[in-house]
Scaffold this active site. Structure first.
Site, PDB file in Angstrom:
ATOM      1  N   ASN A  82       0.857  -1.173   0.000  1.00 13.93           N
ATOM      2  CA  ASN A  82       0.000   0.000   0.000  1.00 13.93           C
ATOM      3  C   ASN A  82       0.901   1.233   0.000  1.00 13.93           C
ATOM      4  OD1 ASN A  82      -2.218   1.695   0.234  1.00 13.93           O
ATOM      5  ND2 ASN A  82      -2.797   1.028   2.294  1.00 13.93           N
ATOM      6  N   HIS A 105       0.988   5.325   1.311  1.00 12.54           N
ATOM      7  CA  HIS A 105       0.319   6.206   2.269  1.00 12.54           C
ATOM      8  C   HIS A 105       0.940   7.605   2.215  1.00 12.54           C
ATOM      9  CE1 HIS A 105      -1.965   7.272   5.798  1.00 12.54           C
ATOM     10  NE2 HIS A 105      -0.875   7.775   6.341  1.00 12.54           N
ATOM     11  N   SER A 162       4.937   6.875   2.168  1.00 14.52           N
ATOM     12  CA  SER A 162       5.506   5.587   2.568  1.00 14.52           C
ATOM     13  C   SER A 162       4.855   4.475   1.759  1.00 14.52           C
ATOM     14  CB  SER A 162       5.209   5.298   4.051  1.00 14.52           C
ATOM     15  OG  SER A 162       5.608   6.369   4.881  1.00 14.52           O
ATOM     16  N   ASP A 211      -2.142   0.680   8.305  1.00 16.87           N
ATOM     17  CA  ASP A 211      -0.893   1.318   7.858  1.00 16.87           C
ATOM     18  C   ASP A 211       0.278   0.971   8.776  1.00 16.87           C
ATOM     19  OD1 ASP A 211      -2.424   2.487   5.851  1.00 16.87           O
ATOM     20  OD2 ASP A 211      -2.842   4.266   7.035  1.00 16.87           O
TER      21      ASP A 211
HETATM   22  C1  GAR Z   1      -2.541   8.700  -2.463  1.00 23.20           C
HETATM   23  O1  GAR Z   1      -1.938   9.828  -1.884  1.00 23.20           O
HETATM   24  C2  GAR Z   1      -2.521   7.538  -1.487  1.00 23.20           C
HETATM   25  O2  GAR Z   1      -1.396   7.517  -0.663  1.00 23.20           O
HETATM   26  C3  GAR Z   1      -3.750   7.817  -0.681  1.00 23.20           C
HETATM   27  O3  GAR Z   1      -4.688   8.221  -1.627  1.00 23.20           O
HETATM   28  C4  GAR Z   1      -4.034   8.899  -2.695  1.00 23.20           C
HETATM   29  C5  GAR Z   1      -4.513   8.281  -3.978  1.00 23.20           C
HETATM   30  O4  GAR Z   1      -4.300   9.122  -5.055  1.00 23.20           O
HETATM   31  N1  GAR Z   1      -4.145   6.649   0.018  1.00 23.20           N
HETATM   32  C6  GAR Z   1      -4.525   6.656   1.285  1.00 23.20           C
HETATM   33  O5  GAR Z   1      -4.639   7.661   1.952  1.00 23.20           O
HETATM   34  C7  GAR Z   1      -4.845   5.290   1.846  1.00 23.20           C
HETATM   35  N2  GAR Z   1      -5.057   5.348   3.253  1.00 23.20           N
HETATM   36  P1  GAR Z   1      -4.724   8.683  -6.533  1.00 23.20           P
HETATM   37  O6  GAR Z   1      -6.172   8.179  -6.486  1.00 23.20           O
HETATM   38  O7  GAR Z   1      -4.588   9.926  -7.336  1.00 23.20           O
HETATM   39  O8  GAR Z   1      -3.784   7.611  -6.985  1.00 23.20           O
END
Ligand code: GAR
Length: 202
Positions: free
Chosen positions: A108, A110, A137, A146
């Site tokens: 994943n 984060h 991360s 996480d």
């Molecule tokens: C990213 O920043 C990812 O780290 C976060 O969502 C965004 C997705 O962006 N994920 C989380 O917060 C998971 N807990 P995207 O849809 O443009 O790829």
């Protein structure tokens, strides 16, 4: 045989897009074989379709049986026989059935420097706390939130006039590069986990 990757998304899918774009680099050894989502009509799925990738949608209805949802998600993903599953902005926690099948090859990304600011709002929580450096991360998913072994991180400075949006967007620039690097490395290098540390081999 290539290194088969299934990507799960919930939103705009810009992390997914960076992996799709990486595939035009002959040095990038991973192949996205499917993209799944927990909701339809999101930009992430459109990106996958534009790239000609198979997609599937597996929503979790309100009040639905979470364990059944998890098992079905596991089976949908398993149908593509992945070497690696990437949660790329997938906003659901996967459950025990999924983890039992894909643990150790499930990552994943984060938008914070774990173990600080886990959860749904990594960028906002770091901003509100007042940290001056945050980042992204990429980690191995375990049963916690996480909390898994960290594979790679990148740092981003917080600006005084940042908003959640401006900070998150800047984090995502580094995060996309980081995720592509980690997936490329997992496809080509050996690695092992000792305690909470990852050691990369050749
Ligand atoms: C990213 O920043 C990812 O780290 C976060 O969502 C965004 C997705 O962006 N994920 C989380 O917060 C998971 N807990 P995207 O849809 O443009 O790829």
């Amino acid at each position: 045989m290539g290194f088969r990757v299934v990507v799960l998304v919930s939103g705009s899918g810009t992390l997914l897009q960076s992996l799709i774009d990486a595939q035009s680099d002959p040095e990038f050894a991973a192949e996205i074989v499917a993209v799944g989502a927990d909701r339809s009509q999101i930009a992430g799925l459109e990106r996958a379709e534009r790239a000609g990738l198979p997609t599937f949608v597996h929503p979790l209805a309100k009040g639905a049986d979470r364990a059944a949802w998890d098992t079905e998600l596991r089976d949908l993903v398993a149908g593509y026989d992945p070497d690696l599953v990437v949660l790329a902005g997938f906003m659901k926690l996967v459950g025990p059935a999924f983890l039992e099948r894909f643990g150790g090859r499930l990552i994943n990304s984060h938008p914070a420097l774990l173990p600080s600011f886990p959860g749904m709002h990594g960028a906002r929580d770091a901003l509100d706390y007042g940290v001056k450096i945050t980042g992204a991360s990429v980690f191995l998913v375990d049963e916690g939130v996480d909390s898994g072994v960290i594979l790679a991180q990148t740092a981003v400075e917080v600006a005084e006039d940042d908003t959640e949006e401006s900070l998150h967007e800047r984090i995502k620039i580094g995060e996309r590069r980081l995720l592509v690097d980690v997936v490329g490395k997992l496809a080509t290098r050996s690695w092992q986990v000792e305690g909470r540390r990852v050691r990369w081999g050749r």
